[in-house]
Design a protein around this motif. Structure first.
Motif, PDB file in Angstrom:
ATOM      1  N   ALA A  69       0.815  -1.220   0.000  1.00 51.66           N
ATOM      2  CA  ALA A  69       0.000   0.000   0.000  1.00 51.66           C
ATOM      3  C   ALA A  69       0.848   1.270   0.000  1.00 51.66           C
ATOM      4  N   ARG A  70       2.148   1.137   0.167  1.00 49.85           N
ATOM      5  CA  ARG A  70       3.018   2.318   0.172  1.00 49.85           C
ATOM      6  C   ARG A  70       3.136   2.966  -1.197  1.00 49.85           C
ATOM      7  N   THR A  71       2.916   2.177  -2.275  1.00 51.71           N
ATOM      8  CA  THR A  71       3.025   2.739  -3.627  1.00 51.71           C
ATOM      9  C   THR A  71       1.830   2.312  -4.461  1.00 51.71           C
ATOM     10  N   VAL A  72       1.527   3.094  -5.481  1.00 54.01           N
ATOM     11  CA  VAL A  72       0.447   2.743  -6.396  1.00 54.01           C
ATOM     12  C   VAL A  72       0.798   1.463  -7.143  1.00 54.01           C
ATOM     13  N   VAL A  76      -1.297  -2.108  -7.077  1.00 54.37           N
ATOM     14  CA  VAL A  76      -1.854  -2.759  -8.267  1.00 54.37           C
ATOM     15  C   VAL A  76      -1.369  -4.212  -8.343  1.00 54.37           C
ATOM     16  N   ILE A  77      -0.090  -4.422  -8.081  1.00 52.28           N
ATOM     17  CA  ILE A  77       0.450  -5.784  -8.081  1.00 52.28           C
ATOM     18  C   ILE A  77      -0.238  -6.623  -7.007  1.00 52.28           C
ATOM     19  N   TYR A  78      -0.467  -6.051  -5.836  1.00 56.24           N
ATOM     20  CA  TYR A  78      -1.176  -6.743  -4.758  1.00 56.24           C
ATOM     21  C   TYR A  78      -2.589  -7.111  -5.221  1.00 56.24           C
ATOM     22  N   GLY A  79      -3.282  -6.182  -5.861  1.00 59.50           N
ATOM     23  CA  GLY A  79      -4.626  -6.460  -6.364  1.00 59.50           C
ATOM     24  C   GLY A  79      -4.631  -7.611  -7.357  1.00 59.50           C
ATOM     25  N   LYS A  80      -3.669  -7.614  -8.258  1.00 53.17           N
ATOM     26  CA  LYS A  80      -3.580  -8.698  -9.240  1.00 53.17           C
ATOM     27  C   LYS A  80      -3.274 -10.027  -8.564  1.00 53.17           C
ATOM     28  N   TYR A 127      -6.784  -4.806 -12.045  1.00 50.98           N
ATOM     29  CA  TYR A 127      -6.828  -4.859 -13.512  1.00 50.98           C
ATOM     30  C   TYR A 127      -7.660  -3.742 -14.160  1.00 50.98           C
ATOM     31  N   ILE A 128      -8.678  -3.232 -13.496  1.00 54.02           N
ATOM     32  CA  ILE A 128      -9.627  -2.330 -14.154  1.00 54.02           C
ATOM     33  C   ILE A 128      -9.500  -0.882 -13.681  1.00 54.02           C
ATOM     34  N   HIS A 129      -9.392  -0.667 -12.395  1.00 54.39           N
ATOM     35  CA  HIS A 129      -9.453   0.671 -11.818  1.00 54.39           C
ATOM     36  C   HIS A 129      -8.453   1.650 -12.442  1.00 54.39           C
ATOM     37  N   MET A 130      -7.208   1.270 -12.555  1.00 57.54           N
ATOM     38  CA  MET A 130      -6.198   2.198 -13.078  1.00 57.54           C
ATOM     39  C   MET A 130      -6.466   2.561 -14.531  1.00 57.54           C
ATOM     40  N   ARG A 131      -6.987   1.644 -15.312  1.00 59.09           N
ATOM     41  CA  ARG A 131      -7.343   1.964 -16.707  1.00 59.09           C
ATOM     42  C   ARG A 131      -8.463   2.991 -16.734  1.00 59.09           C
TER      43      ARG A 131
END
Length: 139
Positions: A69-72, A76-80, A127-131
């Motif tokens: 959670a310290r970096t975006v 994202v990698i954690y979410g994947k 996968y979706i939010h950042m797009r």
């Protein structure tokens, strides 16, 4: 950013879930069919079958989430990762021959739908939010 909040929130919830599995008052005893690990078996919050190894996995996912959670990018990698792993756990929980993760960790019953929801939320942020955020014009 929302993706960092997601990783921190999931990390905190996983830490709490892992810790709650060790608290006797919150987790009544439960016999797991087909388990080869002879640790204490419990129903976390009276709903979710857990054992010591299951609780340790939750604690590991919690620490992982808080670290990422310290970096975006880490979030994202954690979410994947959570999406893929919990998607797999959902599928394994539906198959009688594998719903105890080969006798080590119970992943059946209420765990199946919980894992599916966790995988879906994590997939959104991984996968979706950042797009979606990048496609919105910045003012």
């Amino acid at each position: 950013m929302a993706v960092r909040t997601f990783a921190a929130a999931f990390g905190l919830v996983f830490l709490l879930a892992g810790a709650s599995g060790f608290i006797r008052g919150l987790s009544p005893e439960h016999a797991h069919p087909g388990m080869i690990v002879s640790s204490e078996s419990r129903l976390a919050l009276g709903l979710f079958p857990v054992n010591v190894l299951h609780n340790l996995v939750h604690l590991a996912f919690g620490v992982w989430g808080l670290v990422e959670a310290r970096t975006v990018y880490g979030s994202v990698i954690y979410g994947k990762g959570v999406a893929l792993i919990y998607g797999l756990l959902t599928a394994l929980g539906l198959i009688p021959a594998t719903n105890t993760a080969f006798g080590l960790v119970p992943i059946y019953g209420n765990d199946v739908w919980l894992h599916a929801v966790l995988a879906a939320v994590a997939a959104y942020f991984g996968y979706i939010h950042m797009r979606t955020v990048r496609s919105i014009p910045q003012a």
